[in-house]
Scaffold this motif. Sequence first.
Motif, PDB file in Angstrom:
ATOM      1  N   PRO A  47      39.546  14.858  31.164  1.00  0.00           N
ATOM      2  CA  PRO A  47      40.729  15.706  31.340  1.00  0.00           C
ATOM      3  C   PRO A  47      41.712  15.600  30.183  1.00  0.00           C
ATOM      4  O   PRO A  47      41.598  14.704  29.338  1.00  0.00           O
ATOM      5  N   HIS A  99      37.895  25.053  35.955  1.00  0.00           N
ATOM      6  CA  HIS A  99      38.647  23.876  35.525  1.00  0.00           C
ATOM      7  C   HIS A  99      40.125  24.082  35.849  1.00  0.00           C
ATOM      8  O   HIS A  99      40.531  25.169  36.268  1.00  0.00           O
ATOM      9  N   SER A 112      38.655  19.071  33.462  1.00  0.00           N
ATOM     10  CA  SER A 112      37.928  18.598  34.638  1.00  0.00           C
ATOM     11  C   SER A 112      37.406  17.200  34.371  1.00  0.00           C
ATOM     12  O   SER A 112      37.542  16.669  33.264  1.00  0.00           O
ATOM     13  N   ASP A 113      36.815  16.612  35.389  1.00  0.00           N
ATOM     14  CA  ASP A 113      36.326  15.240  35.265  1.00  0.00           C
ATOM     15  C   ASP A 113      34.979  15.144  34.565  1.00  0.00           C
ATOM     16  O   ASP A 113      34.521  14.047  34.252  1.00  0.00           O
ATOM     17  N   SER A 114      34.318  16.269  34.358  1.00  0.00           N
ATOM     18  CA  SER A 114      33.000  16.241  33.721  1.00  0.00           C
ATOM     19  C   SER A 114      32.826  17.469  32.851  1.00  0.00           C
ATOM     20  O   SER A 114      33.497  18.487  33.042  1.00  0.00           O
ATOM     21  N   ASP A 115      31.925  17.369  31.888  1.00  0.00           N
ATOM     22  CA  ASP A 115      31.622  18.504  31.029  1.00  0.00           C
ATOM     23  C   ASP A 115      30.865  19.567  31.827  1.00  0.00           C
ATOM     24  O   ASP A 115      30.266  19.289  32.867  1.00  0.00           O
ATOM     25  N   GLY A 138      34.887  18.740  29.233  1.00  0.00           N
ATOM     26  CA  GLY A 138      35.616  18.628  30.480  1.00  0.00           C
ATOM     27  C   GLY A 138      37.026  18.113  30.302  1.00  0.00           C
ATOM     28  O   GLY A 138      37.987  18.721  30.726  1.00  0.00           O
ATOM     29  N   ASP A 175      44.053  18.962  39.911  1.00  0.00           N
ATOM     30  CA  ASP A 175      44.675  17.662  39.681  1.00  0.00           C
ATOM     31  C   ASP A 175      45.042  17.432  38.229  1.00  0.00           C
ATOM     32  O   ASP A 175      45.931  16.635  37.925  1.00  0.00           O
ATOM     33  N   THR A 176      44.347  18.117  37.329  1.00  0.00           N
ATOM     34  CA  THR A 176      44.550  17.869  35.909  1.00  0.00           C
ATOM     35  C   THR A 176      44.140  19.091  35.111  1.00  0.00           C
ATOM     36  O   THR A 176      43.486  19.996  35.647  1.00  0.00           O
TER      37      THR A 176
END
Length: 288
Positions: free
Chosen positions: A135, A214, A120-123, A133, A116-117
């Motif tokens: 994004p 990622h 990522s949404d988290s580290d 992470g 999606d990006t």
Amino acid sequence: MIDDEAEQLSRLLKATVSSVSPVGGGSICEARRAELGDGRTVFVKTRAGAPAGFFAAEAGGLHRLGTARNGVPVPKVLAHDDHHLVLEWVATGVPSVQAAERLGRSLAATHRHGADTFGSDSDGWIGSLELPGGPWPTWPELWAYGRIEPYLRAARKAGAVDRRTVADVERVITELPRLAGPAEPPALIHGDLWAGNVLWSVTGATYLIDPAVHGGHRETDLAMLALFGLPHLERVVAAYDEVWPLAPGWRERVALHQLHPVLVHAVLFGGSYGAQAGQLARAALRAA
């Protein structure tokens, strides 16, 4: 210690663990082979003092890779907690040309699954180091400020890079939009795909392990496979290119994509990796 670990694993797996023995592999975690009372063999990773979420992040990364249709297989995650990651046992075999070609085709499918990006949404982690992470809105921003800059800073603090290397890597960071090549959508990438994270099984299949998953640039995984010498790499790349042709100039960008993992090694191990990072930065600048 092993007896205590067998008891812990029995509780985690909700199954009897009859024996636990050490196996080779890994510099960050310890590896174990566990035999279960029902006859199964499983692979267990442990790490003393692992930070919270360390094995959950790896399990999540394996799950993401495993969702890619026709992608590279990953070992099934059987269980995890703050101290263990338990995977199905993969019996290893000898690399073959046929397996390499299958790897190239399936890696293209994994990448094409997409993300999606960028980031990522988290580290997460790469080795024992924290991995930002995001994004990030573009790949050059991810690579510059989520990958190269933090590890250049850490390598500089550790005394692993000289002033010339710092200056050349900083120039790469500044010029990354020009160096990056044609824009591509985020690919689902392994993120730490050196040769040791590819398992060649006795069945002829290949498996991916130890990911830093990622949304990234597909050239990154291919460049890292080249960094430490994957067997039959030329057949992997040729098969990949048949399924999803690489953008013009990808070979000239290999140094750019190898810069981050070499900086990670400079932070972790020192030695000649700092000098190698400088060489890669200069090669990336010359190539553009």
